[in-house]
Design a protein around this motif. Structure first.
Motif, PDB file in Angstrom:
ATOM      1  N   PHE A  47      -5.761   6.264  10.812  1.00 25.71           N
ATOM      2  CA  PHE A  47      -6.805   5.676   9.586  1.00 25.71           C
ATOM      3  C   PHE A  47      -5.630   4.685   9.008  1.00 25.71           C
ATOM      4  N   PRO A  48      -5.902   3.329   8.620  1.00 25.68           N
ATOM      5  CA  PRO A  48      -7.253   2.951   8.852  1.00 25.68           C
ATOM      6  C   PRO A  48      -7.736   2.765  10.541  1.00 25.68           C
ATOM      7  N   GLU A  49      -9.146   2.879  10.622  1.00 25.59           N
ATOM      8  CA  GLU A  49      -9.654   2.905  11.818  1.00 25.59           C
ATOM      9  C   GLU A  49      -9.057   1.430  12.566  1.00 25.59           C
ATOM     10  N   THR A  60       0.685  -1.196  -0.068  1.00 31.36           N
ATOM     11  CA  THR A  60      -0.014  -0.088   0.087  1.00 31.36           C
ATOM     12  C   THR A  60       0.867   1.227  -0.086  1.00 31.36           C
ATOM     13  N   SER A 117     -11.165  12.034   5.582  1.00 33.32           N
ATOM     14  CA  SER A 117     -11.529  10.814   5.395  1.00 33.32           C
ATOM     15  C   SER A 117     -11.432  10.350   3.885  1.00 33.32           C
ATOM     16  N   GLU A 118     -12.080  11.182   2.986  1.00 33.10           N
ATOM     17  CA  GLU A 118     -12.244  10.816   1.464  1.00 33.10           C
ATOM     18  C   GLU A 118     -10.695  10.611   0.786  1.00 33.10           C
ATOM     19  N   SER A 151     -15.103  14.961   6.505  1.00 35.01           N
ATOM     20  CA  SER A 151     -15.560  13.991   5.507  1.00 35.01           C
ATOM     21  C   SER A 151     -14.336  14.437   4.233  1.00 35.01           C
ATOM     22  N   LEU A 160      -7.902  10.372   2.464  1.00 31.60           N
ATOM     23  CA  LEU A 160      -7.127   9.196   3.214  1.00 31.60           C
ATOM     24  C   LEU A 160      -7.562   7.929   2.397  1.00 31.60           C
ATOM     25  N   GLU A 161      -8.825   7.695   2.344  1.00 31.25           N
ATOM     26  CA  GLU A 161      -9.282   6.335   1.717  1.00 31.25           C
ATOM     27  C   GLU A 161      -8.924   6.447   0.369  1.00 31.25           C
ATOM     28  N   THR A 162      -8.890   7.279  -0.525  1.00 28.54           N
ATOM     29  CA  THR A 162      -8.484   7.354  -1.928  1.00 28.54           C
ATOM     30  C   THR A 162      -7.056   7.101  -1.809  1.00 28.54           C
ATOM     31  N   HIS A 173      -5.132   5.718   0.009  1.00 27.53           N
ATOM     32  CA  HIS A 173      -4.587   4.311   0.788  1.00 27.53           C
ATOM     33  C   HIS A 173      -5.047   3.169  -0.471  1.00 27.53           C
ATOM     34  N   LYS A 174      -6.000   3.313  -1.218  1.00 29.43           N
ATOM     35  CA  LYS A 174      -6.512   2.080  -1.804  1.00 29.43           C
ATOM     36  C   LYS A 174      -5.783   2.386  -3.276  1.00 29.43           C
TER      37      LYS A 174
END
Length: 597
Positions: free
Chosen positions: A37-39, A11, A129-130, A126, A132-134, A136-137
């Motif tokens: 993050f991730p939680e 990752t 979080s968006e 929000s 970080l998620e984008t 991380h993936k």
């Protein structure tokens, strides 16, 4: 090859954490993770270690005012691979935003941390979080790829294989600005001798940049011992370790460090730009290499680009570039390295340095890495090898030429694997070995300029062009059909191919009994002339026809000397039918200007 950077991590980052500190009133209380993050990240040992590295200084009013914002610490995993902790301190140093990753993308993560800190300050949970998620993936893209994570979040993937440049590389830029050339040279020499080295500074961003920037100047080698860009207060005992180390200390901790039992430690104070050392490491290095390095660094002191990094690369090539002379290749046996051969063929001053260098951990790891790549057939292609090819570090040692000859014949794993795997990196190695054995260094340089074309070409092992030889007339004279069978492929099938009529014999030269100067246009007819290098040669031009009235008028102009020669010692070309001697058809008296151009 000794690098401690993990290849192909799963990752883009392992964990993101927001860490808070209670402040001066609660000294002695450990910082806490407020958000992560991730939680579901469950490695509590990593999180506890991370929190202590986020505040690597004494938390008092004086230190907080000058710690700076961005810095990077390093954690080493069980496989000795480095994980980078990219940090951004908030105003007042009460909180720290940290991303832990195996990727050494300093500028990318610093920029990302600034965006995340801005989201946190504005309460935009929000969006944070968006983002970080984008990220991380995200599948780790190739170097040079542009990545857009959002409206205001984009970056270009850095290429860690390239030399760091100024100002694009933040670490090298801050290091070069903060430390003068003389201290850079002393620090470089201390690292080559693997000393215990402490670097202190009041600004964390400059401190960690100097650690990372100075270590990068060892390329293609890597620091193999204790490596802590910034040391937190609870680990200060590391400064008394008996093994070599490269450690960064915040200035607020230096008073306590100096009270420890430090022996034979090199200390660089970045704030005062002073270096303390009990050794004469710089004087022990070969003077010619050090002088050349110093001159290059002074010349590029006001320029940008990779000039600083390339100056150190040239020094590394001068020291270690002849390692290829010491490679031993036996048919059917693994490739090995002969330390005696590596040392013995150099000058007395260089031999003294290399005798110590072969005992260094960084050099042993470098040689082991090169041997592993050669024996496995993977090959290697990097800027260090290119620098050796372009310079004169390879030398003319007998062992080196035996290596080239062996590679060319296909012995060992090098060539055999090239033919089967067609590895792009290995193509460069074989291409260099084959070309360098045949050509001078100038042509090797020209070939290296076309490296990209060669690596994207058709075959992994380009065939050698056959030497040009004069065609043998015997079989074709006996049987003209052989020539018909050897027509070029560009001739269309089904067309009648006409044999070219035989070339007429050259005209016989009529030698005049009169003196050459009495014959109109007899310059160079039947007499010996001197070429550009003082070599006499026989002119092959036929006698000129009787000049017309116009030609006589042109020739009455002041003489310009002999006709220009086509290269040194080359015979002048015979005039074509209808062409005035000394000029192309349709011109008169213009041959000199045309040939000179």
């Amino acid at each position: 090859m000794g690098s401690r950077i993990k290849q192909n991590p799963e990752t883009t980052f392992e964990v993101y954490a927001e860490v808070t500190h209670a402040g001066v009133s609660c000294i002695g209380k450990d910082p806490e993770v407020r958000r992560q993050f991730p939680e579901g990240y469950s490695d509590q040992e990593v999180l506890q270690t991370l929190t202590k590295f986020c505040f690597p200084f004494y938390v008092d009013s004086h230190a907080i005012n000058q710690v700076g914002q961005n810095f990077t610490f390093v954690l080493t995993d069980i496989d000795s691979k480095q994980r980078f902790g990219f940090c951004r301190l908030s105003s007042g140093a009460k909180s720290c935003f940290c991303i832990l990753s195996y990727l050494p993308w300093f500028e990318v993560f610093y920029k990302l941390l600034n965006v995340l800190a801005d989201y946190s300050a504005k309460g935009q949970d929000s969006q944070r979080s968006e983002l970080l998620e984008t990220f991380h993936k995200l599948t780790i893209p190739e170097p040079g790829t542009s990545v857009h994570l959002g409206v205001h979040s984009y970056f270009t993937v850095p290429d860690t294989r390239e030399l760091p440049s100024i100002p694009e590389n933040r670490n090298l830029t801050e290091y070069f600005v903060a430390v003068d050339v003389n201290n850079m040279l002393h620090l470089y020499a201390s690292m080559l001798y693997e000393r215990r080295i402490l670097i202190c500074c009041s600004k964390l961003s400059t401190l960690t940049a100097c650690i990372h920037g100075s270590a990068a100047m060892l390329y293609p080698m890597f620091w193999q011992h204790v490596y802590i860009p910034v040391l937190p207060p609870h680990l200060l005992d590391y400064c008394c370790a008996p093994m070599p180390y490269l450690i960064g200390i915040h200035l607020s901790l230096m008073e306590k460090v100096r009270s420890m039992a430090l022996e034979d430690v090199v200390i660089l104070n970045v704030d005062t730009n002073t270096l303390e050392t009990p050794f004469d490491d710089l004087q022990s290095l070969p003077n010619d290499v050090v002088s050349a390095l110093k001159n290059r660094l002074k010349k590029v002191s006001t320029t940008t680009g990779d000039g600083v990094a390339r100056a150190f690369l040239k020094a590394q090539a001068a020291f270690f570039g002849s390692y290829r002379n010491a490679l031993k290749i036996e048919p059917g046996e693994p490739i090995t390295f002969c330390e005696e051969a590596f040392v013995s063929h150099r000058s007395s001053v260089m031999r003294q340095f290399l005798q110590n260098a072969i005992q260094l951990q960084l050099f042993k790891q470098f040689i082991d890495g090169r041997l592993d790549l050669l024996n496995s057939g993977e090959g290697f292609s990097d800027v260090f090898e290119e620098e050796i090819n372009m310079g004169e570090y390879a030398g003319s040692d007998k062992l080196y030429h035996q290596w080239l000859s062996t590679v060319r014949k296909g012995s060992g794993a090098i060539l055999n694997t090239v033919k089967t795997k067609a590895n792009p990196a290995m193509k460069t190695v074989y291409k260099f070995a084959k070309d360098h054995a045949k050509m001078g260094i100038k042509e090797v340089k020209n070939r290296l300029k076309q490296k990209d074309i060669a690596e994207n070409g058709c075959s992994a092992v380009p065939e050698e062009p056959l030497p040009r030889t004069a065609p043998s007339p015997l079989p074709e004279k006996k049987d003209p059909k052989l020539r018909e069978d050897r027509r070029p492929i560009t001739v269309h099938f089904g067309q009648q191919h006409r044999l070219r009529p035989p070339r007429p014999p050259p005209p016989k030269i009529q030698r005049s009994s009169r003196p050459a100067s009495a014959v109109p246009g007899a310059e160079g007819v039947g007499q010996r002339r001197w070429g550009g290098r003082g070599q006499p040669r026989e002119s092959q031009r036929a006698p000129a026809p009787e000049p017309s009235a116009l030609q006589q008028g042109l020739r009455s102009q002041p003489p310009g000397g002999h006709l220009p020669q086509l290269g040194s010692g080359s015979p002048a070309p015979a005039p074509q039918p209808g062409q005035e001697p000394g000029g192309p058809a349709g011109t008169q008296g213009g041959g000199r200007a045309a040939l000179l151009l």
